[in-house]
Scaffold this motif. Sequence first.
Motif, short mmCIF file in Angstrom:
data_model
loop_
_atom_site.label_atom_id
_atom_site.label_comp_id
_atom_site.label_asym_id
_atom_site.label_seq_id
_atom_site.Cartn_x
_atom_site.Cartn_y
_atom_site.Cartn_z
N THR A 35 0.84 -1.19 0.06
CA THR A 35 0.08 0.00 0.03
C THR A 35 1.02 1.34 -0.09
O THR A 35 0.55 2.19 -0.69
CB THR A 35 -0.91 0.17 1.23
N ALA A 38 2.53 1.60 -3.24
CA ALA A 38 1.50 2.07 -4.55
C ALA A 38 1.26 3.48 -4.17
O ALA A 38 1.36 4.32 -5.43
CB ALA A 38 0.11 1.46 -4.38
N LEU A 39 1.28 4.18 -2.90
CA LEU A 39 0.88 5.55 -2.75
C LEU A 39 2.08 6.33 -3.13
O LEU A 39 2.00 7.70 -3.13
CB LEU A 39 0.29 5.74 -1.64
N LEU A 44 -4.11 8.09 -4.54
CA LEU A 44 -5.14 6.84 -5.23
C LEU A 44 -6.46 6.76 -4.53
O LEU A 44 -6.49 7.11 -3.49
CB LEU A 44 -4.56 5.67 -5.54
N LEU A 49 -6.07 1.76 -5.68
CA LEU A 49 -5.48 1.14 -4.65
C LEU A 49 -5.70 -0.60 -4.84
O LEU A 49 -4.59 -1.21 -4.92
CB LEU A 49 -5.66 1.62 -3.36
N ARG A 52 -4.29 -1.97 -7.73
CA ARG A 52 -2.86 -2.02 -8.00
C ARG A 52 -2.13 -2.82 -6.95
O ARG A 52 -1.18 -3.59 -7.33
CB ARG A 52 -2.37 -0.50 -7.36
N TYR A 88 -6.54 8.79 -0.94
CA TYR A 88 -5.67 8.56 -0.14
C TYR A 88 -4.22 9.01 -0.60
O TYR A 88 -3.99 8.73 -1.73
CB TYR A 88 -5.53 6.96 -0.03
#
Lengths: 129, 129
Positions: A35, A38-39, A44, A49, A52, A88
């Motif tokens: 997480t 990804a961020l 996102l 998310l 991903r 987020y």
Amino acid sequence: MDLTDRPDLAYDVFAKACPSRGTLEHVTGRWGALTLGALAEGSLRFNELRRRVEGVSEKMLSQTLHALERDGLVHREAQPTNPPRVDYELTPLGHEVAGRLLTLIHFLEGRMDEVLGARERYDTARGGR
Amino acid sequence: MDLTDRPDLAYDVFAKACPSRGTLEHVTGRWGALTLGALAEGSLRFNELRRRVEGVSEKMLSQTLHALERDGLVHREAQPTNPPRVDYELTPLGHEVAGRLLTLIHFLEGRMDEVLGARERYDTARGGR
């Protein structure tokens, strides 16, 4: 012991009761690491998310985001739109954590041939499995 | 797709089926990270490791060590002594992984005041818990 005199001893992940151990687990746990990674690429929405971070359930992603938000690593921004939309994104501290995590992730991705070779030798030595 | 032409795409922890995801979990899991961190300081016997990684059970430490050994990050050396003695140490690849992990761990330990402050604000905003 007065910890303020020994800032180097204030937090220690090896100590069972230290709160830093919980944060390490939020950051590096099965879904926390992915997480944050990804961020690191930008903010996102929940469903973006989820796509991903392949394989995460809605419930697990939601729990993961809450833990990271509570630790001050992720910021949740509810947009006043209709339908409501929630973005987020990493906080500045979250970016610093994610950067160090991605260094580790990219290193591992780059050395997977070695890891898979080691697994093959290990399994062969033990009669395969 | 011929991955040999695109080494940058060969392994991707975000992909559910990629073997790098398993290795990331061994390295960063609840006990994997602490075991690698402890061994970064030098080779240790099983019981020494168990004391260093506070709170780990015998069974979990044993599973963790097997996974890290299979991935080629930890080397297990049985000494031909009586009683038999088993030392665990990092491989060169294990040292490289542990170094990057400790960078992350030390960073988190150094920023725990911020994390705990964020937790307090989060809990207060939600009426305490």
